[in-house]
Structures are given as structure tokens and as C-alpha cells.
Write an enzyme that holds these catalytic residues in place. Structure first.
Site, PDB file in Angstrom:
ATOM      1  N   LYS A 126       6.484   1.876   4.952  1.00 36.54           N
ATOM      2  CA  LYS A 126       5.478   2.298   6.061  1.00 36.54           C
ATOM      3  C   LYS A 126       6.255   2.571   7.446  1.00 36.54           C
ATOM      4  CE  LYS A 126       1.440   2.129   4.240  1.00 36.54           C
ATOM      5  NZ  LYS A 126       0.300   3.240   4.010  1.00 36.54           N
ATOM      6  N   SER A 135       7.594  -1.295  -2.876  1.00 42.41           N
ATOM      7  CA  SER A 135       7.308  -0.737  -1.733  1.00 42.41           C
ATOM      8  C   SER A 135       7.177  -1.811  -0.467  1.00 42.41           C
ATOM      9  CB  SER A 135       5.999  -0.040  -1.629  1.00 42.41           C
ATOM     10  OG  SER A 135       4.892  -1.082  -2.203  1.00 42.41           O
TER      11      SER A 135
END
Length: 324
Positions: free
Chosen positions: A52, A309
Site C-alpha cells: 500500500k 502483499s
């Protein structure tokens, strides 16, 4: 709205250079067999522990001085929260983060450590409270996935995968990417299809939060209620629906979306820690779970890359998963 293209992806890469880590493509000989090879893209190595950072910094760095002066508000279960808080601190921008009160404490504490104001709300209020704050205080809303700057920032992951595979002389067949609101898979799929068009891009999500798979296979954007998606241990993948812009990218560029069980997600966290020495949170391990346990549902091919991720796992949960 137009799909993100190479121009936006290239601008994002230039914008985040020196802030986001250019994570390597790691070979995993322990997972290889005569038919298949595995490579990991460890986004848990980013400054905030998840991919992110890429999208958040790209979005905030693109603000005009007038927009930046208003301050920003974002909603997130943790990883987008930390990324926006981190980027805001680097750029000197006020940040208010709305988080579900079910968020792991480690993510809440990390978000506060970057200087953001955190507001904890009931899960069903996570998407409405930020809009109320925009109206009340004039903040700029930094959406976690339904934004072209966010998608382009996350898409730099795909650019790096394609470039590193080429540098290794590796003919990638399939890239596996976790799916939640869709920013990561939208950008990564766009980058891969535009630079390495022979690669298959497969999304992965929990069986208990399979709204994206349903949306792709039916052709209609589908939303699941909070009480369904919040059953999964993968707290970063509990979003109830793909964003509209990510859905358009998914339809254009993603070959399929497969699902994995809760037991497979938990087992993948442990395998990555023990065999790859990579700490992954459950959300970050879903793509590896598909490779490890659902190979028969993947397209034929030898070389697989998996995006890990994020690694912001609650220490107690990690200990529990490793003890099994």
C-alpha cells in the site's frame, strides 16, 4: 473513467522512487518440482509492511498545494491506513484515518505511530464516516482502491515483476495476486498485460470473501455483506466489493480469480515463515496458498510469481499459526 496505462504507471514509478522499496523477485527452490517453479514478490518488505505504500505515496505526492493544505482522510483495516499515515508524514500533510474497531491492534498502533489521527468505528461505518469528515472538515478523501493514482502506484509492482523476470531470463507463465478492493490486482494486471502480454494474471481471495470472483465470472459488480466478508482471518481482504474502476481493470486484464480456504490461508502463513523465511499476514499469504494448495485450478505453465502483499500480522496470531 479511462484505464490506467503505461504513462500513468511510469509516472507513478518515478514519483515513488526512493520511498517505496523495489522488492526483489525471490526464487523458492524448496517449492519447485519437475513441473513448476515458484518466485515470491515480498511486498512485506515495504516501509509500512505492505504494498500500500506505493499507491498511497503516489496519490499524496500528486496533490496540488491547495489539496495538500486541506489534509486527507482515509479508511482502512490497517495497511492502507499505515501507508497514508506514512506518506502524509513524509509530505507534511495532516491525515485522519478511519479504521474498523476489529482491526488488529498492531496495525492501529503502527498507524498512530506515523502521526495520524485514528478514529475507530464499527465495520459497517468504515465507508460512511470518511465522507462525513470530508463534508465537515473539508479533507480530501484518499480512497484505498477506487482511484487511478492508487491503481497506478500499486501497478508498479507489476512493472517490477515483468522487468525482473526479463533480467533473470525467466519466462513467467502466471502471476498470482491477492484481491480485496482491487487496487493491487488492477494495477498489477494492467502493468503485466501491457509489458508482458503472454503472462496469465490470476487473482486470489478467501472463500469466505469471494465477491470479486463472483463479480468477474458473472460480469456484474457484486457486493457481499459485512457479516460474510468479516468471517475470514484475512483481515485485509474483507472489503465487501471491488471498486468500480478496479472492476473495469479486472474485466480487461485479469484471466481468472480463484479462492482458498481458511485452513489453506493459515497453512500458507506457516509455510512462508518456515520455508521462505518470509513473514506474511494472512491477507498476504492467500496467493501463495493458491500455488501451494490449488495448483490444479491454475492455468498450465511452469513459472509462477506470487505477490506476498503484506506482513503486518498480529504477533499472537503468527505464534498460533506457527505452533500448529
Amino acid at each position: 473513467m479511462a484505464l490506467v496505462g503505461l504513462a500513468e504507471l511510469t509516472e507513478a514509478r518515478e514519483r515513488i522512487a526512493g520511498v517505496a522499496v523495489r522488492t526483489p523477485l525471490l526464487p523458492c527452490p524448496w517449492a519447485d518440482d519437475e513441473h513448476s517453479s515458484l518466485y515470491l514478490k515480498p511486498e512485506n518488505l515495504q516501509p509500512t509492511g505492505a504494498f500500500k505504500t506505493r499507491g498511497a505515496y503516489n496519490r499524496l505526492a500528486a496533490l496540488t498545494p491547495e489539496e495538500a493544505a486541506r489534509g486527507v482522510v482515509a479508511q482502512s483495516s490497517g495497511n492502507h491506513a499505515q501507508a497514508v499515515a506514512y506518506a502524509a508524514r513524509l509530505l507534511g500533510i495532516k491525515a485522519v484515518i478511519v479504521m474498523p474497531n476489529t482491526s488488529p491492534a498492531v496495525k492501529v498502533e503502527a498507524t498512530r505511530s506515523y502521526g495520524a489521527e485514528v478514529r475507530l468505528v464499527a465495520p459497517e461505518e468504515r465507508d460512511t464516516v470518511p465522507l462525513q469528515l470530508v463534508e465537515e472538515y473539508g479533507y480530501l478523501h484518499v480512497h484505498p482502491y477506487d482511484d487511478p493514482h492508487i491503481i497506478a502506484g500499486q501497478g508498479t509492482t507489476g512493472l517490477e515483476i515483468a522487468e525482473d523476470a526479463a533480467a533473470l531470463g525467466l519466462a513467467l507463465d502466471t502471476v498470482l495476486v491477492p484481491v480485496s478492493g482491487g487496487g493491487l490486482i488492477a494495477g498489477t494486471a494492467a502493468a503485466l498485460k501491457l509489458t508482458a502480454p503472454g503472462v496469465k494474471v490470476i487473482g486470489v481471495e478467501p472463500e469466505l470473501a469471494a465477491d470479486a470472483q463472483q463479480s468477474l465470472r458473472t460480469g456484474e459488480l457484486t457486493s457481499w455483506p459485512v457479516e460474510r466478508t468479516y468471517r475470514t482471518v484475512a483481515d485485509g481482504l474483507r472489503t465487501t466489493s471491488l471498486g468500480r474502476l478496479p472492476f473495469e481493470h479486472v474485466q480487461a486484464y485479469v484471466d481468472d480469480i480463484v479462492t482458498v480456504s481458511e485452513d489453506e490461508i493459515r497453512a500458507a502463513v506457516a509455510v512462508l515463515a518456515r520455508r521462505a523465511r518470509v513473514v506474511a499476514e494472512p491477507s498476504g499469504a492467500v496467493a501463495a496458498a493458491a500455488y501451494l494448495f490449488r495448483r490444479g485450478e491454475l492455468p498450465p505453465g511452469r513459472n509462477h510469481a506470487v505477490v506476498v502483499s503484506g506482513g503486518n500480522v498480529d504477533p499472537q496470531l503468527l505464534a498460533e499459526l506457527l505452533a500448529v
